[in-house]
Design an enzyme around this catalytic site. Structure first.
Site, PDB file in Angstrom:
ATOM      1  N   ASP A 136     -18.545 -28.232  18.028  1.00  0.00           N
ATOM      2  CA  ASP A 136     -17.993 -28.848  16.823  1.00  0.00           C
ATOM      3  C   ASP A 136     -18.026 -30.366  16.975  1.00  0.00           C
ATOM      4  OD1 ASP A 136     -15.917 -27.702  14.400  1.00  0.00           O
ATOM      5  OD2 ASP A 136     -15.869 -29.841  14.852  1.00  0.00           O
ATOM      6  N   HIS A 149     -18.734 -19.143   9.383  1.00  0.00           N
ATOM      7  CA  HIS A 149     -18.681 -19.626  10.771  1.00  0.00           C
ATOM      8  C   HIS A 149     -17.372 -19.226  11.414  1.00  0.00           C
ATOM      9  CE1 HIS A 149     -17.063 -22.816   8.176  1.00  0.00           C
ATOM     10  NE2 HIS A 149     -16.263 -23.125   9.183  1.00  0.00           N
TER      11      HIS A 149
HETATM   12  P1  AMP Z   1     -14.101 -25.233   8.432  1.00  0.00           P
HETATM   13  O1  AMP Z   1     -13.059 -26.269   8.109  1.00  0.00           O
HETATM   14  O2  AMP Z   1     -13.523 -23.941   8.940  1.00  0.00           O
HETATM   15  O3  AMP Z   1     -15.067 -25.012   7.288  1.00  0.00           O
HETATM   16  O4  AMP Z   1     -14.903 -25.801   9.669  1.00  0.00           O
HETATM   17  C1  AMP Z   1     -16.031 -26.604   9.566  1.00  0.00           C
HETATM   18  C2  AMP Z   1     -16.216 -27.223  10.924  1.00  0.00           C
HETATM   19  O5  AMP Z   1     -17.523 -27.738  11.004  1.00  0.00           O
HETATM   20  C3  AMP Z   1     -15.244 -28.383  11.220  1.00  0.00           C
HETATM   21  O6  AMP Z   1     -14.500 -28.088  12.400  1.00  0.00           O
HETATM   22  C4  AMP Z   1     -16.165 -29.575  11.392  1.00  0.00           C
HETATM   23  O7  AMP Z   1     -15.725 -30.475  12.374  1.00  0.00           O
HETATM   24  C5  AMP Z   1     -17.477 -28.917  11.770  1.00  0.00           C
HETATM   25  N1  AMP Z   1     -18.674 -29.674  11.453  1.00  0.00           N
HETATM   26  C6  AMP Z   1     -18.981 -30.267  10.270  1.00  0.00           C
HETATM   27  N2  AMP Z   1     -20.181 -30.888  10.346  1.00  0.00           N
HETATM   28  C7  AMP Z   1     -20.633 -30.667  11.611  1.00  0.00           C
HETATM   29  C8  AMP Z   1     -21.796 -31.058  12.313  1.00  0.00           C
HETATM   30  N3  AMP Z   1     -22.769 -31.794  11.739  1.00  0.00           N
HETATM   31  N4  AMP Z   1     -21.937 -30.677  13.603  1.00  0.00           N
HETATM   32  C9  AMP Z   1     -20.969 -29.954  14.193  1.00  0.00           C
HETATM   33  N5  AMP Z   1     -19.852 -29.540  13.580  1.00  0.00           N
HETATM   34  C10 AMP Z   1     -19.665 -29.901  12.306  1.00  0.00           C
END
Ligand code: AMP
Ligand code: ZN
Length: 112
Positions: free
Chosen positions: A29, A98
């Site tokens: 993440d 995810h």
């Molecule tokens: P959610 O809030 O459950 O939809 O989680 C989305 C997650 O994706 C969050 O913890 C973000 O920090 C993570 N995220 C968003 N963009 C990226 C990225 N480019 N690379 C890695 N993680 C990401």
């Protein structure tokens, strides 16, 4: 519609890979909430857990990946947490299914 996790799968956005098989990809993440914070996604786009076809093997592949990653990252012995946020009230910000794998610290309950 643009999907950030599909862009990661295509290599258009960089990611730090921790696991990959035919059906699943996992990466660190970008904004970790624990010393280990890994995002596990299906390679096939699916918006959220409500959209998972229950006659598919997708969830089996996800569970297998989580088992391998937990051992690989060394959190299997002490434990870890798997989180799926679904929809606005669930706190979902990326609309590609995810699972968060969080560990390597004592996690609190209940979540916020
Ligand atoms: P959610 O809030 O459950 O939809 O989680 C989305 C997650 O994706 C969050 O913890 C973000 O920090 C993570 N995220 C968003 N963009 C990226 C990225 N480019 N690379 C890695 N993680 C990401
Ligand atoms: Zn997607």
């Amino acid at each position: 519609m643009a999907c950030i996790f599909c862009s990661i799968l295509k290599g258009e956005i960089p990611s730090k890979k921790v696991y990959e098989d035919e059906f699943v990809y996992a990466f660190h993440d970008i904004d970790p909430k624990a010393p280990i914070h890994i995002i596990v996604i299906p390679k096939e786009h699916c918006a959220n857990i409500l959209e998972v076809a229950t006659d598919s093997d997708m969830m089996n592949h996800i569970v297998k990946a989580i088992q391998v990653i937990a051992k690989q990252e060394g959190v299997d012995a002490k434990g870890f947490r798997v989180v799926n946020n679904c929809g606005p009230d669930g706190g979902q910000t990326v609309e590609h299914l995810h699972f968060h794998l969080l560990g390597a610290r004592q996690l609190t309950w209940p979540p916020g």
